[in-house]
Design a protein around this motif. Structure first.
Motif, PDB file in Angstrom:
ATOM      1  N   UNK A 249     -35.218 -21.512  18.959  1.00 41.44           N
ATOM      2  CA  UNK A 249     -36.273 -21.313  17.967  1.00 41.44           C
ATOM      3  C   UNK A 249     -35.684 -21.199  16.560  1.00 41.44           C
ATOM      4  N   UNK A 250     -34.633 -20.428  16.425  1.00 38.61           N
ATOM      5  CA  UNK A 250     -33.983 -20.264  15.123  1.00 38.61           C
ATOM      6  C   UNK A 250     -33.422 -21.600  14.629  1.00 38.61           C
ATOM      7  N   UNK A 251     -32.856 -22.374  15.541  1.00 39.11           N
ATOM      8  CA  UNK A 251     -32.290 -23.675  15.180  1.00 39.11           C
ATOM      9  C   UNK A 251     -33.397 -24.623  14.708  1.00 39.11           C
ATOM     10  N   UNK A 252     -34.533 -24.613  15.405  1.00 43.86           N
ATOM     11  CA  UNK A 252     -35.654 -25.479  15.023  1.00 43.86           C
ATOM     12  C   UNK A 252     -36.217 -25.075  13.662  1.00 43.86           C
ATOM     13  N   UNK A 253     -36.339 -23.778  13.428  1.00 41.85           N
ATOM     14  CA  UNK A 253     -36.837 -23.303  12.131  1.00 41.85           C
ATOM     15  C   UNK A 253     -35.883 -23.706  11.008  1.00 41.85           C
ATOM     16  N   UNK A 254     -34.597 -23.586  11.280  1.00 45.64           N
ATOM     17  CA  UNK A 254     -33.598 -23.961  10.273  1.00 45.64           C
ATOM     18  C   UNK A 254     -33.702 -25.449   9.951  1.00 45.64           C
ATOM     19  N   UNK A 255     -33.881 -26.274  10.978  1.00 41.61           N
ATOM     20  CA  UNK A 255     -34.024 -27.723  10.765  1.00 41.61           C
ATOM     21  C   UNK A 255     -35.284 -28.033   9.964  1.00 41.61           C
ATOM     22  N   UNK A 256     -36.362 -27.329  10.260  1.00 42.62           N
ATOM     23  CA  UNK A 256     -37.604 -27.528   9.516  1.00 42.62           C
ATOM     24  C   UNK A 256     -37.462 -27.143   8.054  1.00 42.62           C
ATOM     25  N   UNK A 257     -36.811 -26.046   7.802  1.00 42.06           N
ATOM     26  CA  UNK A 257     -36.593 -25.609   6.427  1.00 42.06           C
ATOM     27  C   UNK A 257     -35.687 -26.594   5.679  1.00 42.06           C
TER      28      UNK A 257
END
Length: 68
Positions: free
Chosen positions: A41-49
Protein backbone atom coordinates in the motif's frame (compact mmCIF):
# COMPACT_ATOMS: atom_id res chain seq x y z
CA UNK A 1 4.91 14.95 -3.09
CA UNK A 2 4.52 16.87 0.12
CA UNK A 3 6.67 16.12 3.13
CA UNK A 4 3.58 15.06 5.07
CA UNK A 5 2.76 12.44 2.42
CA UNK A 6 6.36 11.20 2.36
CA UNK A 7 6.39 10.77 6.13
CA UNK A 8 3.02 9.03 6.11
CA UNK A 9 4.05 6.62 3.37
CA UNK A 10 7.37 5.81 5.00
CA UNK A 11 5.65 5.28 8.36
CA UNK A 12 3.22 2.84 6.75
CA UNK A 13 6.10 1.04 5.04
CA UNK A 14 8.08 0.71 8.28
CA UNK A 15 4.97 -0.50 10.12
CA UNK A 16 4.54 -3.13 7.44
CA UNK A 17 8.15 -4.27 7.71
CA UNK A 18 7.80 -4.53 11.47
CA UNK A 19 4.57 -6.52 11.22
CA UNK A 20 6.06 -8.83 8.59
CA UNK A 21 9.13 -9.50 10.75
CA UNK A 22 7.02 -10.07 13.86
CA UNK A 23 4.79 -12.45 11.92
CA UNK A 24 7.79 -14.44 10.72
CA UNK A 25 9.27 -14.61 14.21
CA UNK A 26 6.02 -15.84 15.77
CA UNK A 27 4.85 -18.00 12.84
CA UNK A 28 1.80 -15.75 12.55
CA UNK A 29 0.93 -15.87 8.86
CA UNK A 30 -1.88 -13.32 9.22
CA UNK A 31 0.41 -10.71 10.78
CA UNK A 32 3.07 -11.40 8.18
CA UNK A 33 0.52 -10.96 5.38
CA UNK A 34 -0.79 -7.72 6.91
CA UNK A 35 2.77 -6.41 6.98
CA UNK A 36 3.26 -7.22 3.33
CA UNK A 37 -0.05 -5.52 2.49
CA UNK A 38 0.97 -2.36 4.36
CA UNK A 39 4.25 -2.27 2.46
CA UNK A 40 2.47 -2.74 -0.87
CA UNK A 41 0.00 0.00 0.00
CA UNK A 42 2.78 2.43 0.90
CA UNK A 43 4.60 1.59 -2.34
CA UNK A 44 1.45 2.20 -4.41
CA UNK A 45 0.80 5.52 -2.68
CA UNK A 46 4.39 6.58 -3.29
CA UNK A 47 4.07 5.71 -6.99
CA UNK A 48 0.83 7.68 -7.22
CA UNK A 49 2.37 10.71 -5.59
CA UNK A 50 5.39 10.47 -7.90
CA UNK A 51 3.09 10.34 -10.94
CA UNK A 52 1.23 13.43 -9.70
CA UNK A 53 4.53 15.25 -9.24
CA UNK A 54 5.64 14.28 -12.74
CA UNK A 55 2.40 15.52 -14.28
CA UNK A 56 2.64 18.76 -12.33
CA UNK A 57 6.21 19.30 -13.52
CA UNK A 58 5.19 18.62 -17.13
CA UNK A 59 2.27 21.04 -16.84
CA UNK A 60 4.55 23.74 -15.44
CA UNK A 61 7.08 23.17 -18.22
CA UNK A 62 4.34 23.45 -20.84
CA UNK A 63 3.09 26.72 -19.32
CA UNK A 64 6.64 28.11 -19.37
CA UNK A 65 7.07 27.10 -23.00
CA UNK A 66 3.82 28.82 -23.97
CA UNK A 67 4.85 32.04 -22.22
CA UNK A 68 8.05 32.27 -24.25
Amino acid sequence: MGIKDKISNETENLKGKTEEAAGKMTDNERLEAEGKMDQASAKAKKAGEKAKDTMSDARDAAKDAIRR
